[in-house]
Motif scaffolding. Structure first.
Motif, PDB file in Angstrom:
ATOM      1  N   GLU A 397       8.728  11.530   0.632  1.00 62.07           N
ATOM      2  CA  GLU A 397       7.426  11.955   0.148  1.00 62.07           C
ATOM      3  C   GLU A 397       7.474  13.388  -0.382  1.00 62.07           C
ATOM      4  O   GLU A 397       6.838  13.707  -1.395  1.00 62.07           O
ATOM      5  CB  GLU A 397       6.386  11.831   1.267  1.00 62.07           C
ATOM      6  CG  GLU A 397       6.101  10.401   1.689  1.00 62.07           C
ATOM      7  CD  GLU A 397       5.606   9.546   0.527  1.00 62.07           C
ATOM      8  OE1 GLU A 397       4.778  10.046  -0.272  1.00 62.07           O
ATOM      9  OE2 GLU A 397       6.052   8.381   0.414  1.00 62.07           O
ATOM     10  N   ALA A 398       8.229  14.249   0.290  1.00 57.32           N
ATOM     11  CA  ALA A 398       8.365  15.634  -0.179  1.00 57.32           C
ATOM     12  C   ALA A 398       9.084  15.692  -1.519  1.00 57.32           C
ATOM     13  O   ALA A 398       8.746  16.509  -2.391  1.00 57.32           O
ATOM     14  CB  ALA A 398       9.110  16.467   0.866  1.00 57.32           C
ATOM     15  N   ASN A 399      10.069  14.820  -1.725  1.00 55.52           N
ATOM     16  CA  ASN A 399      10.779  14.777  -3.000  1.00 55.52           C
ATOM     17  C   ASN A 399       9.868  14.305  -4.118  1.00 55.52           C
ATOM     18  O   ASN A 399       9.912  14.825  -5.235  1.00 55.52           O
ATOM     19  CB  ASN A 399      12.002  13.863  -2.892  1.00 55.52           C
ATOM     20  CG  ASN A 399      13.225  14.556  -2.317  1.00 55.52           C
ATOM     21  OD1 ASN A 399      14.110  14.971  -3.056  1.00 55.52           O
ATOM     22  ND2 ASN A 399      13.275  14.679  -1.007  1.00 55.52           N
ATOM     23  N   LYS A 400       9.030  13.341  -3.825  1.00 54.44           N
ATOM     24  CA  LYS A 400       8.094  12.861  -4.850  1.00 54.44           C
ATOM     25  C   LYS A 400       7.051  13.924  -5.164  1.00 54.44           C
ATOM     26  O   LYS A 400       6.710  14.139  -6.334  1.00 54.44           O
ATOM     27  CB  LYS A 400       7.434  11.570  -4.378  1.00 54.44           C
ATOM     28  CG  LYS A 400       8.398  10.382  -4.343  1.00 54.44           C
ATOM     29  CD  LYS A 400       7.681   9.066  -4.116  1.00 54.44           C
ATOM     30  CE  LYS A 400       7.124   8.959  -2.718  1.00 54.44           C
ATOM     31  NZ  LYS A 400       6.506   7.616  -2.473  1.00 54.44           N
ATOM     32  N   ALA A 401       6.567  14.602  -4.134  1.00 51.83           N
ATOM     33  CA  ALA A 401       5.570  15.647  -4.361  1.00 51.83           C
ATOM     34  C   ALA A 401       6.147  16.814  -5.150  1.00 51.83           C
ATOM     35  O   ALA A 401       5.458  17.441  -5.961  1.00 51.83           O
ATOM     36  CB  ALA A 401       5.015  16.138  -3.026  1.00 51.83           C
ATOM     37  N   GLY A 402       7.415  17.111  -4.942  1.00 53.24           N
ATOM     38  CA  GLY A 402       8.057  18.214  -5.642  1.00 53.24           C
ATOM     39  C   GLY A 402       8.647  17.836  -6.983  1.00 53.24           C
ATOM     40  O   GLY A 402       9.250  18.689  -7.655  1.00 53.24           O
ATOM     41  N   GLY A 403       8.515  16.560  -7.385  1.00 52.67           N
ATOM     42  CA  GLY A 403       9.064  16.133  -8.665  1.00 52.67           C
ATOM     43  C   GLY A 403      10.574  16.204  -8.728  1.00 52.67           C
ATOM     44  O   GLY A 403      11.152  16.436  -9.795  1.00 52.67           O
ATOM     45  N   LYS A 404      11.235  15.968  -7.592  1.00 50.49           N
ATOM     46  CA  LYS A 404      12.698  16.059  -7.557  1.00 50.49           C
ATOM     47  C   LYS A 404      13.378  14.891  -8.258  1.00 50.49           C
ATOM     48  O   LYS A 404      14.505  15.007  -8.720  1.00 50.49           O
ATOM     49  CB  LYS A 404      13.163  16.130  -6.099  1.00 50.49           C
ATOM     50  CG  LYS A 404      12.593  17.302  -5.307  1.00 50.49           C
ATOM     51  CD  LYS A 404      13.096  18.625  -5.825  1.00 50.49           C
ATOM     52  CE  LYS A 404      12.621  19.777  -4.957  1.00 50.49           C
ATOM     53  NZ  LYS A 404      13.105  21.097  -5.436  1.00 50.49           N
ATOM     54  N   TYR A 405      12.695  13.743  -8.304  1.00 49.14           N
ATOM     55  CA  TYR A 405      13.246  12.547  -8.942  1.00 49.14           C
ATOM     56  C   TYR A 405      12.068  11.630  -9.239  1.00 49.14           C
ATOM     57  O   TYR A 405      10.974  11.813  -8.702  1.00 49.14           O
ATOM     58  CB  TYR A 405      14.257  11.864  -8.014  1.00 49.14           C
ATOM     59  CG  TYR A 405      15.410  11.189  -8.737  1.00 49.14           C
ATOM     60  CD1 TYR A 405      16.532  11.912  -9.104  1.00 49.14           C
ATOM     61  CD2 TYR A 405      15.367   9.842  -9.060  1.00 49.14           C
ATOM     62  CE1 TYR A 405      17.588  11.305  -9.763  1.00 49.14           C
ATOM     63  CE2 TYR A 405      16.412   9.228  -9.717  1.00 49.14           C
ATOM     64  CZ  TYR A 405      17.523   9.968 -10.079  1.00 49.14           C
ATOM     65  OH  TYR A 405      18.560   9.372 -10.742  1.00 49.14           O
ATOM     66  N   ASP A 406      12.278  10.645 -10.104  1.00 53.63           N
ATOM     67  CA  ASP A 406      11.154   9.787 -10.434  1.00 53.63           C
ATOM     68  C   ASP A 406      10.757   8.942  -9.220  1.00 53.63           C
ATOM     69  O   ASP A 406      11.610   8.469  -8.460  1.00 53.63           O
ATOM     70  CB  ASP A 406      11.483   8.900 -11.638  1.00 53.63           C
ATOM     71  CG  ASP A 406      12.539   7.850 -11.331  1.00 53.63           C
ATOM     72  OD1 ASP A 406      12.155   6.723 -10.979  1.00 53.63           O
ATOM     73  OD2 ASP A 406      13.735   8.185 -11.438  1.00 53.63           O
ATOM     74  N   ASN A 407       9.466   8.775  -9.049  1.00 54.86           N
ATOM     75  CA  ASN A 407       8.932   8.149  -7.838  1.00 54.86           C
ATOM     76  C   ASN A 407       9.393   6.709  -7.656  1.00 54.86           C
ATOM     77  O   ASN A 407       9.643   6.265  -6.531  1.00 54.86           O
ATOM     78  CB  ASN A 407       7.397   8.205  -7.866  1.00 54.86           C
ATOM     79  CG  ASN A 407       6.873   9.622  -7.731  1.00 54.86           C
ATOM     80  OD1 ASN A 407       7.654  10.571  -7.598  1.00 54.86           O
ATOM     81  ND2 ASN A 407       5.560   9.776  -7.764  1.00 54.86           N
TER      82      ASN A 407
END
Length: 573
Positions: A397-407
């Protein structure tokens, strides 16, 4: 004993005879014989045969034919010699054996590359005459009673994780505790790698031309640990990593990487993403015996030539710059996973390695780090846990919120692991302390089981997203379920003790004010928001020039390290 009692001694070179008046005389045993008729006739036949040969050789056609035969033989000899040299160069320290020659719609020659370095020879301590090996059980460890003190009171001006004190041994004592022989690898003894001449994708998800396209069945079988295994592990197009495999490296650099080293430190910068950080507090012994390798692409190399003084020596400070060509991925962060997780393939004759991300600055000696996090713990693999998150689902969830990779890709990966049995982290998993690592530092002894672990971890990164924090616990738990092996997941504040974390280049460029413009300190609220937005908890590069209140004492700025001497405790910043 008289002369008469000597008698005769016959031999191939002469005889002794008793002469007159008791004097010994020598007589040559070779007898001159008259030539027989048979020998005369034989010599005449040889003369006739030679005469015939020279007679035919005198003819032009026969002479040209013989010359052509000799030229053909010379060409074949040279071709075979060159081919052997090229085969030896391309194979490097690996042994190749072709096992398959077909795959679905296309031809794909699959080869097994046998790593001959599964059991590396013992590497002596650096400067052995000056260092005496100490048995870990013979003396009480000086840091045995050391305890991490409680964190200091909260500071509104500094939000986020901080370093904590770590007890290190002096460098000479740390080196003395280096194990004299490699650690035993449980179950796995021989690890080999697949080479695919023409990798063909057979399933919808996962794989690449660089890492190959292992099927889901092959992926699952790779977690079944056996004494001898063959797995995909990057560099799918060759048995000598870096030689026509993608992620290509010049031959002179390859030869340097294939040397025997007891300890190395490695890092990488791709896409000119970070600014090279020079190590500090490195002992003279380490400077002479521990090479520092920095992998860069051609874009970063060009920048370094203009800004860092990179020249033909290939050295920038302590770093030996290794230029990578034909990089396999378009994403610089994904390219960085190649040396990060596959150091054992790039360095087939290394015993210990310390990996640090390109944005980090090493500020503690490598031998002290190895002693603290590997040798003292009797571990072969060490990595810090995330300072805040312990659960893969929260990390996703933190990766998605930070735009680290496509959801969508993150959701697919997490759902895949969930179907395999991934559950949220809880105390029921103890003594495992976290499912989420802070993967910017990896401390590793190169053994078959640790090499397999990073191979399988890389395969997950290649199959799913490049966010290696999401796949770490799945690979770890599957390996640990098969063999008696574990990972030292130390506290993140300890990691922050021996590395200083800097900003990526793009953030630094945003912070630098334009030329001729005077920068004023931001308001307190904006300053706090700026620090909060940095997920890694890093402090801004420039501090506010105006200080309010009492001046902070120098001793409370930052916990660096506690070095235990032979008699006194020495605190060093």
């Amino acid at each position: 004993m008289t002369g008469g009692s000597l008698g005769l001694r016959t031999g191939s070179y002469g005889s002794l005879h008793q002469g007159q008046n008791g004097v010994l005389q020598t007589q040559n045993s070779f007898i001159v014989r008259k030539p027989s008729r048979m020998s005369l006739s034989g010599s005449r036949e040889k003369e006739r045969f030679l005469h015939l040969i020279w007679r035919y050789l005198g003819r032009r056609k026969v002479g040209m034919l013989i010359l052509a035969v000799f030229a053909l033989l010379a060409f074949l000899t040279g071709f075979i010699t060159v081919h052997k040299e090229e085969a030896s160069e391309s194979s490097g320290p690996y042994i190749a054996q072709t096992i398959q020659n077909k795959k679905n719609s296309g031809v794909n020659t699959v080869t097994v590359c046998g790593d001959i370095n599964n059991e590396p020879p013992p590497i002596p301590h650096p400067f052995a005459p000056a260092v005496v090996t100490v048995s870990s059980s013979s003396l009480e460890h000086p840091c045995r009673h050391f305890q991490v003190p409680p964190p200091p009171p909260g500071d509104r001006r500094r939000i986020g994780p901080r370093p904590c004190p770590v007890c290190y041994l002096p460098v000479d004592q740390a080196i003395a505790r280096m194990p004299s022989s490699p650690s035993t690898s449980p179950v796995l003894r021989h690890l080999n790698y697949f080479r695919e001449e023409n990798p063909i994708k057979t399933e919808r998800h996962g794989g690449s031309d660089f890492g190959g396209f292992p099927s889901l069945k092959q992926r699952n079988e790779s977690f079944n640990i056996k004494e001898s295994m063959t797995v995909h592990c990057g560099f799918a197009k060759g048995c000598r990593p870096g030689y026509q495999t993608g992620f290509d490296i010049d031959d002179a650099d390859l030869r340097e990487l294939e040397q025997f080293h007891g300890v190395i430190v490695a890092s990488a910068i791709f896409g000119n993403y970070d600014i090279i950080q020079q190590p500090k507090s490195i002992s003279e012994i380490a400077k002479k015996s521990v090479p520092f390798f920095m992998f860069v692409d051609e874009e970063t190399e060009a920048f370094m030539k203009n800004s860092s003084g990179l020249d033909s020596s290939k050295m920038v400070g302590l770093w030996r710059i290794v230029v990578v060509r034909n990089i396999p991925y378009t994403d610089p962060r994904r390219n960085g996973k190649v040396p990060k997780l596959l150091l054992h393939r790039l360095f087939p004759h290394v015993r210990y390695s310390i990996w640090i991300d390109g944005k980090l600055q090493l500020v503690v000696d490598p031998y002290q780090i190895l002693e603290r996090f590997l040798w003292r713990q009797n571990a072969t693999f060490a990595i810090s846990r995330h300072y805040r998150r312990f659960d893969v689902f929260e990390e996703a969830e933190a990766n998605k919120a930070g735009g680290k990779y496509d959801n969508a890709s993150i959701n697919y990966q997490v759902e895949f692991y969930k179907k395999e049995g991934l559950t949220p982290y809880s105390v029921a998993k103890l003594p495992i302390t976290s499912d989420v690592p802070e993967g910017c530092v990896i401390i590793k002894e190169h053994t078959p089981i640790t090499n397999l672990f990073t191979c399988l971890w890389f395969n997950e990164v290649d199959r799913f997203t490049s966010r290696d924090q999401l796949s770490f616990s799945t690979v770890r738990d599957k390996v640990m379920a098969k063999v008696d092996w574990g990972i030292n997941m130390f506290m993140d504040c300890e990691r922050r003790n021996f590395v200083i974390q800097a900003y990526h280049r793009d953030l630094l460029e945003q912070m630098v004010p334009p030329a001729g413009v005077t920068s004023l300190p931001p308001p307190a609220k904006e300053n706090t928001a700026l620090v909060k937005s940095d997920m890694a908890g890093r402090t801004p590069v420039k501090k506010n020039p105006i200080r309010r209140g009492k001046e902070r004492k120098s001793g409370s700025r930052r916990h660096r390290k506690v070095v235990i001497g032979s008699r006194d405790n020495i605190s060093a910043r």
